[in-house]
Write a protein that holds these residues in place. Structure first.
Motif, PDB file in Angstrom:
ATOM      1  N   TYR A   1      19.136  26.483   7.718  1.00 48.10           N
ATOM      2  CA  TYR A   1      19.296  27.639   8.618  1.00 48.10           C
ATOM      3  C   TYR A   1      20.716  28.166   8.760  1.00 48.10           C
ATOM      4  O   TYR A   1      20.898  29.308   9.197  1.00 48.10           O
ATOM      5  CB  TYR A   1      18.686  27.355  10.015  1.00 48.10           C
ATOM      6  CG  TYR A   1      17.191  27.172   9.914  1.00 48.10           C
ATOM      7  CD1 TYR A   1      16.353  28.263   9.695  1.00 48.10           C
ATOM      8  CD2 TYR A   1      16.617  25.906   9.968  1.00 48.10           C
ATOM      9  CE1 TYR A   1      14.981  28.090   9.534  1.00 48.10           C
ATOM     10  CE2 TYR A   1      15.252  25.722   9.808  1.00 48.10           C
ATOM     11  CZ  TYR A   1      14.443  26.818   9.599  1.00 48.10           C
ATOM     12  OH  TYR A   1      13.096  26.644   9.437  1.00 48.10           O
TER      13      TYR A   1
ATOM     14  N   THR B   1      14.906  29.180   5.507  1.00 47.43           N
ATOM     15  CA  THR B   1      15.686  27.975   5.802  1.00 47.43           C
ATOM     16  C   THR B   1      16.985  27.952   4.995  1.00 47.43           C
ATOM     17  O   THR B   1      18.034  27.544   5.494  1.00 47.43           O
ATOM     18  CB  THR B   1      14.861  26.715   5.491  1.00 47.43           C
ATOM     19  OG1 THR B   1      13.583  26.850   6.106  1.00 47.43           O
ATOM     20  CG2 THR B   1      15.532  25.469   6.012  1.00 47.43           C
TER      21      THR B   1
ATOM     22  N   ARG C   1      -2.947  33.305  10.099  1.00 49.87           N
ATOM     23  CA  ARG C   1      -2.180  32.290  10.794  1.00 49.87           C
ATOM     24  C   ARG C   1      -2.888  32.015  12.113  1.00 49.87           C
ATOM     25  O   ARG C   1      -3.243  32.936  12.845  1.00 49.87           O
ATOM     26  CB  ARG C   1      -0.748  32.757  11.053  1.00 49.87           C
ATOM     27  CG  ARG C   1       0.034  31.751  11.891  1.00 49.87           C
ATOM     28  CD  ARG C   1       1.518  31.930  11.775  1.00 49.87           C
ATOM     29  NE  ARG C   1       2.235  31.025  12.664  1.00 49.87           N
ATOM     30  CZ  ARG C   1       3.551  30.936  12.731  1.00 49.87           C
ATOM     31  NH1 ARG C   1       4.294  31.707  11.950  1.00 49.87           N
ATOM     32  NH2 ARG C   1       4.136  30.097  13.560  1.00 49.87           N
TER      33      ARG C   1
ATOM     34  N   GLU D   1       7.585  30.533   0.166  1.00 55.41           N
ATOM     35  CA  GLU D   1       7.027  31.001   1.437  1.00 55.41           C
ATOM     36  C   GLU D   1       8.057  31.965   2.019  1.00 55.41           C
ATOM     37  O   GLU D   1       9.188  31.578   2.286  1.00 55.41           O
ATOM     38  CB  GLU D   1       6.813  29.806   2.377  1.00 55.41           C
ATOM     39  CG  GLU D   1       6.131  30.155   3.686  1.00 55.41           C
ATOM     40  CD  GLU D   1       7.094  30.525   4.818  1.00 55.41           C
ATOM     41  OE1 GLU D   1       6.718  31.382   5.644  1.00 55.41           O
ATOM     42  OE2 GLU D   1       8.219  29.994   4.877  1.00 55.41           O
TER      43      GLU D   1
ATOM     44  N   PHE E   1      11.161  21.217  14.163  1.00 62.77           N
ATOM     45  CA  PHE E   1      11.739  19.957  14.639  1.00 62.77           C
ATOM     46  C   PHE E   1      10.721  19.225  15.532  1.00 62.77           C
ATOM     47  O   PHE E   1      11.010  18.840  16.658  1.00 62.77           O
ATOM     48  CB  PHE E   1      13.062  20.188  15.387  1.00 62.77           C
ATOM     49  CG  PHE E   1      14.034  19.039  15.213  1.00 62.77           C
ATOM     50  CD1 PHE E   1      14.975  19.063  14.191  1.00 62.77           C
ATOM     51  CD2 PHE E   1      13.988  17.917  16.030  1.00 62.77           C
ATOM     52  CE1 PHE E   1      15.860  18.012  13.994  1.00 62.77           C
ATOM     53  CE2 PHE E   1      14.874  16.851  15.846  1.00 62.77           C
ATOM     54  CZ  PHE E   1      15.810  16.908  14.831  1.00 62.77           C
TER      55      PHE E   1
ATOM     56  N   ASN F   1       4.269  35.353   4.829  1.00 61.52           N
ATOM     57  CA  ASN F   1       4.042  35.141   6.259  1.00 61.52           C
ATOM     58  C   ASN F   1       4.795  36.181   7.068  1.00 61.52           C
ATOM     59  O   ASN F   1       5.566  36.973   6.522  1.00 61.52           O
ATOM     60  CB  ASN F   1       4.577  33.761   6.662  1.00 61.52           C
ATOM     61  CG  ASN F   1       3.614  32.637   6.326  1.00 61.52           C
ATOM     62  OD1 ASN F   1       2.403  32.793   6.446  1.00 61.52           O
ATOM     63  ND2 ASN F   1       4.157  31.505   5.923  1.00 61.52           N
TER      64      ASN F   1
ATOM     65  N   GLY G   1      10.815  23.087   5.561  1.00 64.27           N
ATOM     66  CA  GLY G   1      12.131  23.696   5.355  1.00 64.27           C
ATOM     67  C   GLY G   1      13.235  22.693   5.608  1.00 64.27           C
ATOM     68  O   GLY G   1      13.732  22.020   4.707  1.00 64.27           O
TER      69      GLY G   1
ATOM     70  N   HIS H   1      -3.827  29.082   7.862  1.00 63.46           N
ATOM     71  CA  HIS H   1      -2.422  28.710   7.991  1.00 63.46           C
ATOM     72  C   HIS H   1      -2.089  28.422   9.447  1.00 63.46           C
ATOM     73  O   HIS H   1      -2.616  29.070  10.351  1.00 63.46           O
ATOM     74  CB  HIS H   1      -1.549  29.881   7.492  1.00 63.46           C
ATOM     75  CG  HIS H   1      -0.080  29.717   7.757  1.00 63.46           C
ATOM     76  ND1 HIS H   1       0.678  30.696   8.360  1.00 63.46           N
ATOM     77  CD2 HIS H   1       0.777  28.693   7.502  1.00 63.46           C
ATOM     78  CE1 HIS H   1       1.944  30.284   8.455  1.00 63.46           C
ATOM     79  NE2 HIS H   1       2.024  29.075   7.944  1.00 63.46           N
TER      80      HIS H   1
ATOM     81  N   GLU I   1       4.904  23.912   4.119  1.00 63.41           N
ATOM     82  CA  GLU I   1       6.022  24.866   4.032  1.00 63.41           C
ATOM     83  C   GLU I   1       7.283  24.248   4.622  1.00 63.41           C
ATOM     84  O   GLU I   1       8.034  24.906   5.352  1.00 63.41           O
ATOM     85  CB  GLU I   1       5.671  26.143   4.804  1.00 63.41           C
ATOM     86  CG  GLU I   1       4.388  26.812   4.366  1.00 63.41           C
ATOM     87  CD  GLU I   1       3.976  27.946   5.282  1.00 63.41           C
ATOM     88  OE1 GLU I   1       4.518  28.049   6.414  1.00 63.41           O
ATOM     89  OE2 GLU I   1       3.105  28.733   4.889  1.00 63.41           O
TER      90      GLU I   1
ATOM     91  N   SER J   1      10.305  27.306   2.113  1.00 62.06           N
ATOM     92  CA  SER J   1      10.504  28.234   3.214  1.00 62.06           C
ATOM     93  C   SER J   1      11.843  28.947   3.024  1.00 62.06           C
ATOM     94  O   SER J   1      12.901  28.403   3.309  1.00 62.06           O
ATOM     95  CB  SER J   1      10.484  27.425   4.519  1.00 62.06           C
ATOM     96  OG  SER J   1      11.141  28.120   5.543  1.00 62.06           O
TER      97      SER J   1
ATOM     98  N   GLY K   1       5.497  24.223   8.311  1.00 61.67           N
ATOM     99  CA  GLY K   1       6.647  23.305   8.231  1.00 61.67           C
ATOM    100  C   GLY K   1       6.772  22.542   9.534  1.00 61.67           C
ATOM    101  O   GLY K   1       5.781  22.227  10.178  1.00 61.67           O
ATOM    102  N   GLY K   2       8.004  22.253   9.925  1.00 65.40           N
ATOM    103  CA  GLY K   2       8.233  21.666  11.239  1.00 65.40           C
ATOM    104  C   GLY K   2       8.696  20.230  11.266  1.00 65.40           C
ATOM    105  O   GLY K   2       9.058  19.725  12.330  1.00 65.40           O
ATOM    106  N   PHE K   3       8.676  19.538  10.106  1.00 65.95           N
ATOM    107  CA  PHE K   3       9.144  18.142  10.149  1.00 65.95           C
ATOM    108  C   PHE K   3      10.648  18.145  10.427  1.00 65.95           C
ATOM    109  O   PHE K   3      11.387  18.929   9.845  1.00 65.95           O
ATOM    110  CB  PHE K   3       8.869  17.412   8.822  1.00 65.95           C
ATOM    111  CG  PHE K   3       7.432  17.465   8.379  1.00 65.95           C
ATOM    112  CD1 PHE K   3       6.402  17.561   9.301  1.00 65.95           C
ATOM    113  CD2 PHE K   3       7.117  17.438   7.026  1.00 65.95           C
ATOM    114  CE1 PHE K   3       5.077  17.619   8.888  1.00 65.95           C
ATOM    115  CE2 PHE K   3       5.794  17.495   6.605  1.00 65.95           C
ATOM    116  CZ  PHE K   3       4.771  17.595   7.527  1.00 65.95           C
TER     117      PHE K   3
HETATM  118  C1  LIG Z   1       5.836  30.147   8.915  1.00 68.99           C
HETATM  119  C2  LIG Z   1       6.904  29.122   8.736  1.00 68.99           C
HETATM  120  N1  LIG Z   1       6.755  28.179   7.788  1.00 68.99           N
HETATM  121  C3  LIG Z   1       7.715  27.232   7.587  1.00 68.99           C
HETATM  122  C4  LIG Z   1       8.868  27.176   8.338  1.00 68.99           C
HETATM  123  C5  LIG Z   1       9.876  26.087   8.079  1.00 68.99           C
HETATM  124  O1  LIG Z   1       9.988  25.278   9.186  1.00 68.99           O
HETATM  125  P1  LIG Z   1      10.833  23.911   9.188  1.00 68.99           P
HETATM  126  O2  LIG Z   1      12.220  24.233   8.750  1.00 68.99           O
HETATM  127  O3  LIG Z   1      10.753  23.485  10.611  1.00 68.99           O
HETATM  128  O4  LIG Z   1      10.150  22.957   8.270  1.00 68.99           O
HETATM  129  C6  LIG Z   1       9.051  28.138   9.339  1.00 68.99           C
HETATM  130  C7  LIG Z   1      10.258  28.110  10.190  1.00 68.99           C
HETATM  131  O5  LIG Z   1      10.274  28.327  11.376  1.00 68.99           O
HETATM  132  C8  LIG Z   1       8.044  29.129   9.539  1.00 68.99           C
HETATM  133  O6  LIG Z   1       8.181  30.076  10.492  1.00 68.99           O
END
Ligand SMILES: Cc1ncc(COP(=O)(O)O)c(C=O)c1O
Lengths: 452, 80
Positions: free
Chosen positions: A400, A83, A170, A101, A218, A124, A305, A212, A303, A80, A254-256
């Motif tokens: 970030y 990030t 998406r 990504e 988080f 994206n 980050g 997707h 994905e 990502s 993503g999101g972990f």
């Molecule tokens: C489409 C997409 N993929 C991946 C990520 C990466 O997210 P994270 O850092 O929470 O893993 C983001 C970040 O917001 C995103 O918008």
């Protein structure tokens, strides 16, 4: 021999109102990062200074990849970019096997510049220009459509160029975590996502490659990913059976979470967040329950980050001054503030002194150098007394910050990476006034100091 | 300026102000200073002693001293 000096202080004891979680000790000195001394880093590269550990980047990637690949036959990570898109960081992940990504035209160009082949770039985001889309179509990149306007924009492009776009949509959905991120993508529950898929396939002008979602960042619930898998799998099943279009991949986004501590949280992040293994277990178990994971199975794309990069980044900083506030609290002013550490709006970053100290500790506010009220790194942190010139290490700053940092009041400092052998490399030079003013133009009538 | 007469101090840095009920803890240097204030030593004698026994330069001492006296004043431990 004379005794070591420490600033004399008294501290009011408030009758029995102790923090029920006990006093947190954040004050082990951290004198080295990957074997390199903090003092020598600041001496050579100045303060403040961002430091990235290549060893931690690679270890995080390998741990995350292993967590999924030992549970599911076909796994692909895509880095990502937003990030942390410093090229050196991106290239570490690409060397490890990660795709890219991206969410903008310039991130797309960066990925190409980092040697990522077109078909391994996921594009994206809600805003893509015609030029950017045409380039992505020509390169065979994976375009993730965000809304119907983009779908029609792409259809118009197919009239102009011979290559068939490779697309996914998406999808947003209710996964039991609120608020639902429904501003990106097509909604699952109200049938929008299915309408978009039908339109793509029946147009005959695009190749539908996958689905997707990115359900949030988080995320603290592994169950939310189970819900997401169920809903994407349902759409995938209908694509296969009703539209005769088997999909190549499911991209769970993503999101972990990283192990940072969310602001105001009672428990430190290390105790509160599920591990990548737990997310991998939830996602792959759900896929397996639905019959995926055998032959001809769609690829699982992630994905991730922040979980891969946050704890590989450190911000080194130096104490500028200490003072007492009107309510008697101590305030410590550092040379790094929210201009560099955007994430201090979300996290209580752990801050460690980088040198030995005497054992008296005190709750103190930590401020940055900006002449602005918003510049608070920590409202309160229990630390040993710090003096002007002392150095501190701010932990888990890799995600970030090196993209959302502001050129505001101060310029951005050097960024270095420590490689696996312990060698230090400058990967982004501190900004200069010349760099900053290079795009500025002064109109002719303002060239002279006096008004004509 | 001197330490209020009724302030109780202990060697390990515990301070109690019976007229307000407030208690404080002092770090070792602060405890040493308070002990000397209690004995009625003057500011300049205490500072000279600190310069002799601690690794501290005079400017830093001045700065820390002023801040410490301010803390004592705010805590209502000093009288004029
Ligand atoms: C489409 C997409 N993929 C991946 C990520 C990466 O997210 P994270 O850092 O929470 O893993 C983001 C970040 O917001 C995103 O918008």
């Amino acid at each position: 021999m004379k005794k070591t000096w420490q600033s004399p202080v008294i501290q009011k004891m408030n009758g029995g109102l102790m923090n029920k979680f006990g006093t947190r000790t954040e004050y082990e000195p951290v004198k080295h990062i990957d074997g390199v001394s903090v003092q020598s880093l600041i001496k050579e590269y100045g303060s403040p200074l961002f430091v990235l550990s290549e060893r931690t980047l690679r270890r995080n990637y390998r741990d995350a990849y292993r967590a999924f690949s030992t549970r599911y036959p076909s796994v692909q990570f895509a880095w990502s970019y937003k990030t942390n898109y410093l090229n050196a960081v991106c290239r570490v992940f690409h060397q490890e096997g990660s795709w890219a990504e991206v969410v903008s035209g310039f991130e797309y160009q960066k990925a190409l510049g980092n040697g990522v082949p077109g078909p391994q770039i996921i594009f994206n985001g809600p805003e893509k220009t015609n030029e950017e889309l045409e380039l992505a179509v020509r390169n065979g990149s994976l375009i993730h459509i965000d809304h119907f306007d983009e779908l029609f924009q792409l259809l118009a492009i197919t009239d102009r160029i011979p290559e068939k776009p490779r697309v996914a949509i998406r999808v947003n959905m209710d996964t039991g975590v609120y608020p639902v991120w429904d501003r990106f993508g097509f909604n699952y529950e109200n049938g929008q996502a299915w309408d978009a898929l039908k339109r793509i396939v029946t147009s005959g002008k695009m190749t539908l490659t996958g689905l997707h979602c990115h359900i949030g960042t988080f995320m603290l619930s592994t169950n939310a990913y189970r819900q997401a898998v169920k809903k994407l799998a349902d759409l995938a099943w209908r694509c296969k059976t009703e539209l005769n279009t088997p999909l190549q991949y499911l991209d769970l986004g993503g999101g972990f979470p990283s192990t940072n501590t969310l602001r105001g949280s009672f428990l430190p992040g290390t105790d509160a967040v599920p591990s990548v293994d737990e997310f991998a277990e939830a996602i792959t178990a759900q896929l397996t329950e639905l019959g995926y994971g055998t032959q001809d199975t769609p690829k699982l794309i992630l994905e991730s980050g922040r979980v891969l990069v946050d704890d590989a980044g450190y911000l080194l900083s130096t104490v500028v001054a200490t003072k007492r506030l009107s309510d008697g609290r101590r305030a410590t002013i550092l040379d790094a503030g929210v201009n560099l550490l955007f994430t201090s709006f979300w996290y209580d970053h752990t801050i460690s002194p980088a040198q030995d100290f005497t054992h008296h500790t005190e709750d103190m506010a930590l401020f940055g150098p900006l002449c602005m009220n918003i510049d608070v790194l920590r409202q309160s942190s229990n630390l040993p007394l710090l003096n002007r010139g002392d150095q501190v290490v701010i932990h888990k700053t890799g995600a970030y910050n090196m993209t959302q940092w502001m050129q505001f009041i101060h310029m951005r400092p050097n960024v270095v990476m420590i490689d696996e052998e312990g060698n230090t490399h400058l990967i982004r030079e501190a900004e200069t006034l010349e760099y900053l003013q290079q795009p500025e133009k002064i109109p002719a009538h303002l060239q002279q100091p006096e008004k004509k | 300026m001197y330490l209020r007469k009724n302030i109780a101090t202990s060697e390990n840095g515990f301070i109690f102000n019976p007229s307000t009920g407030d208690s404080f803890s002092a770090n070792p240097v602060a405890a040493a200073i308070l002990e000397q204030l209690k004995q009625g030593m003057t500011f300049s004698d205490i500072k000279a002693g600190l310069l002799d026994s601690y690794e501290v330069d005079p400017l830093r001492l001045e700065r820390d001293w002023d801040e410490f006296i301010n803390q004592l004043r705010e805590a209502n431990l000093l009288a004029d």
